[in-house]
Design a protein around this motif. Structure first.
Motif, PDB file in Angstrom:
ATOM      1  N   UNK A 287       3.894 -15.647 -33.751  1.00 49.76           N
ATOM      2  CA  UNK A 287       5.235 -15.245 -34.194  1.00 49.76           C
ATOM      3  C   UNK A 287       5.767 -14.129 -33.298  1.00 49.76           C
ATOM      4  N   UNK A 288       4.911 -13.166 -32.962  1.00 51.33           N
ATOM      5  CA  UNK A 288       5.329 -12.053 -32.106  1.00 51.33           C
ATOM      6  C   UNK A 288       5.814 -12.549 -30.753  1.00 51.33           C
ATOM      7  N   UNK A 289       5.041 -13.451 -30.125  1.00 55.74           N
ATOM      8  CA  UNK A 289       5.422 -13.930 -28.796  1.00 55.74           C
ATOM      9  C   UNK A 289       6.718 -14.746 -28.836  1.00 55.74           C
ATOM     10  N   UNK A 290       6.877 -15.567 -29.858  1.00 54.95           N
ATOM     11  CA  UNK A 290       8.122 -16.326 -29.992  1.00 54.95           C
ATOM     12  C   UNK A 290       9.295 -15.366 -30.205  1.00 54.95           C
ATOM     13  N   UNK A 291       9.061 -14.309 -30.980  1.00 59.22           N
ATOM     14  CA  UNK A 291      10.113 -13.325 -31.230  1.00 59.22           C
ATOM     15  C   UNK A 291      10.475 -12.580 -29.954  1.00 59.22           C
ATOM     16  N   UNK A 292       9.501 -12.302 -29.106  1.00 59.72           N
ATOM     17  CA  UNK A 292       9.775 -11.681 -27.802  1.00 59.72           C
ATOM     18  C   UNK A 292      10.704 -12.589 -26.991  1.00 59.72           C
ATOM     19  N   UNK A 293      10.439 -13.885 -27.033  1.00 57.03           N
ATOM     20  CA  UNK A 293      11.289 -14.840 -26.304  1.00 57.03           C
ATOM     21  C   UNK A 293      12.723 -14.823 -26.855  1.00 57.03           C
TER      22      UNK A 293
ATOM     23  N   UNK B  61      10.827  -4.453 -25.572  1.00 58.37           N
ATOM     24  CA  UNK B  61       9.937  -5.173 -26.489  1.00 58.37           C
ATOM     25  C   UNK B  61       8.571  -4.507 -26.550  1.00 58.37           C
ATOM     26  N   UNK B  62       8.059  -4.083 -25.396  1.00 58.58           N
ATOM     27  CA  UNK B  62       6.768  -3.406 -25.357  1.00 58.58           C
ATOM     28  C   UNK B  62       6.819  -2.076 -26.106  1.00 58.58           C
ATOM     29  N   UNK B  63       7.895  -1.335 -25.891  1.00 60.76           N
ATOM     30  CA  UNK B  63       8.034  -0.026 -26.531  1.00 60.76           C
ATOM     31  C   UNK B  63       8.024  -0.159 -28.048  1.00 60.76           C
ATOM     32  N   UNK B  64       8.842  -1.070 -28.573  1.00 64.60           N
ATOM     33  CA  UNK B  64       8.920  -1.209 -30.029  1.00 64.60           C
ATOM     34  C   UNK B  64       7.664  -1.883 -30.579  1.00 64.60           C
ATOM     35  N   UNK B  65       7.032  -2.722 -29.785  1.00 64.54           N
ATOM     36  CA  UNK B  65       5.752  -3.302 -30.213  1.00 64.54           C
ATOM     37  C   UNK B  65       4.735  -2.192 -30.474  1.00 64.54           C
ATOM     38  N   UNK B  66       4.673  -1.207 -29.589  1.00 64.46           N
ATOM     39  CA  UNK B  66       3.702  -0.132 -29.733  1.00 64.46           C
ATOM     40  C   UNK B  66       4.171   0.932 -30.730  1.00 64.46           C
ATOM     41  N   UNK B  67       5.437   1.316 -30.651  1.00 67.80           N
ATOM     42  CA  UNK B  67       5.951   2.378 -31.522  1.00 67.80           C
ATOM     43  C   UNK B  67       5.876   1.984 -32.990  1.00 67.80           C
TER      44      UNK B  67
ATOM     45  N   UNK C 235      20.854  -8.295 -35.874  1.00 69.46           N
ATOM     46  CA  UNK C 235      19.895  -9.382 -35.724  1.00 69.46           C
ATOM     47  C   UNK C 235      18.834  -9.045 -34.670  1.00 69.46           C
ATOM     48  N   UNK C 236      19.278  -8.467 -33.565  1.00 72.84           N
ATOM     49  CA  UNK C 236      18.341  -8.120 -32.491  1.00 72.84           C
ATOM     50  C   UNK C 236      17.393  -7.014 -32.930  1.00 72.84           C
ATOM     51  N   UNK C 237      17.921  -6.019 -33.672  1.00 74.89           N
ATOM     52  CA  UNK C 237      17.030  -4.975 -34.195  1.00 74.89           C
ATOM     53  C   UNK C 237      15.996  -5.573 -35.147  1.00 74.89           C
ATOM     54  N   UNK C 238      16.405  -6.585 -35.895  1.00 76.53           N
ATOM     55  CA  UNK C 238      15.461  -7.255 -36.781  1.00 76.53           C
ATOM     56  C   UNK C 238      14.341  -7.938 -35.993  1.00 76.53           C
ATOM     57  N   UNK C 239      14.694  -8.535 -34.858  1.00 75.87           N
ATOM     58  CA  UNK C 239      13.686  -9.162 -34.008  1.00 75.87           C
ATOM     59  C   UNK C 239      12.711  -8.120 -33.451  1.00 75.87           C
ATOM     60  N   UNK C 240      13.236  -6.965 -33.030  1.00 71.52           N
ATOM     61  CA  UNK C 240      12.375  -5.900 -32.511  1.00 71.52           C
ATOM     62  C   UNK C 240      11.435  -5.376 -33.600  1.00 71.52           C
ATOM     63  N   UNK C 241      11.960  -5.279 -34.815  1.00 65.40           N
ATOM     64  CA  UNK C 241      11.116  -4.866 -35.941  1.00 65.40           C
ATOM     65  C   UNK C 241       9.999  -5.879 -36.169  1.00 65.40           C
TER      66      UNK C 241
END
Length: 305
Positions: A26-32, A44-50, A212-218
């Motif tokens: 799900x994470x990888x598809x969301x990155x796409x 994407x990396x920043x919010x993945x870690x933060x 919507x994009x912020x939701x994807x980053x979350x």
């Protein structure tokens, strides 16, 4: 004789590993999806870690508090961060540049590169069984990508292979860290130290996004954090040889999720190549399992946990 032995719960371990694999898919598809909405890979990396930091902190608090993350090997942790962050970046890019099923399949070559690196760098004895599995895996890659057909962008394939190679390199560093550092310490320092280079890069790539994009980053951070915890927890309840095969189910989840977002169904050559690569990885894992059991001479050894 130990007073207590860690319980061996293979079905629970398998469920945890399967949950981790689904969350990663799900994470990888969301990155796409986020990339298609203008999100830079560094964002994407920043919010993945933060967004994973609170999850890691809660985990540590339940396991003894922040005092448990004290380390005398910060230099090795920094090396692990640099290599791990590079691998994560390449893996994110592979899902942006390639169809999800193909990106996931090439990612399965990580055990193949791990075998090569262990033989070349660590000078580990590698017999013809594992070298044969390595050759089979590379045949699978060639069958899948069919370089003469031009099905996939060659730079995307190169990024995915580089991601698998770098991720395999991380395993060598983790093997060294694992001699003295618990898993929670390794996860904490990787997540925390990675915020330094990512934080420095963010002012150059950060943008304003819609809801919507912020939701994807979350989602990237949330599912990535859950996957990280489940991957680690699975190994507490079952040995690697039991939980590792679940990793290969990623081809199913990424394919279904990819079709759900409008991607084409993978080609027949993708499935044939995936079968060869998966067979290669599972055989390498089986040989590692046999090697690990050889020194055991007593049947009274407690189950691995």
């Amino acid at each position: 004789m130990t007073a207590l032995a860690r319980p061996h719960r293979p079905l629970f371990a398998i469920a945890l590993r399967l949950t981790a694999v689904i969350c990663l898919s799900v994470m990888f598809i969301t990155v796409r999806l986020a990339s298609e909405r203008g999100v830079h890979v560094v964002e994407s990396l920043f919010y993945r870690q933060a967004l994973a930091l609170p999850v890691v902190a809660l985990w540590l608090m339940s396991a003894g508090g922040l005092a448990t993350v004290h380390t005398k090997r910060i230099g090795v942790h920094a090396s692990r961060m640099a290599i791990g962050l590079t691998g994560m970046c390449l893996n994110f890019l592979s899902y942006i540049l390639l169809p999800p099923a193909e990106a996931a399949t090439i990612g399965f070559t990580m055990p193949i590169f791990g075998t090569i690196l262990s033989a070349v760098i660590l000078r580990e004895a590698t017999g013809w069984h594992r070298w044969g599995a390595v050759a089979l895996g590379f045949v699978g890659v060639l069958v899948m990508i069919r370089p003469d057909a031009g099905h996939f962008p060659i730079h995307g394939v190169a990024v995915a292979i580089a991601g698998a190679l770098v991720t395999a390199s991380v395993s060598l560093v983790l093997r060294e860290l694992g001699r003295t550092e618990p898993a929670g310490v390794v996860v904490f320092w990787f997540t925390t130290l990675s915020m330094i280079p990512l934080g420095l890069a963010m002012p150059f790539v950060a943008k304003n996004h819609d809801l919507m994009t912020w939701g994807l980053l979350l989602m990237i951070g949330l599912f990535g954090g859950i996957a990280q915890l489940c991957l680690t927890a699975a190994l507490r309840w079952g040995p690697v040889s039991v939980v590792l095969p679940m990793d290969y189910s990623a081809i199913i989840w990424t394919t279904l999720l990819g079709v759900a977002i409008g991607e084409n169904w993978p080609l027949a050559t993708t499935w044939i190549g995936a079968a060869l690569i998966v067979a290669s990885g599972l055989y390498i894992a089986w040989r590692e399992h046999l090697r690990a059991r050889r020194p055991v001479v007593s049947s009274a050894v407690p189950p691995r946990g």
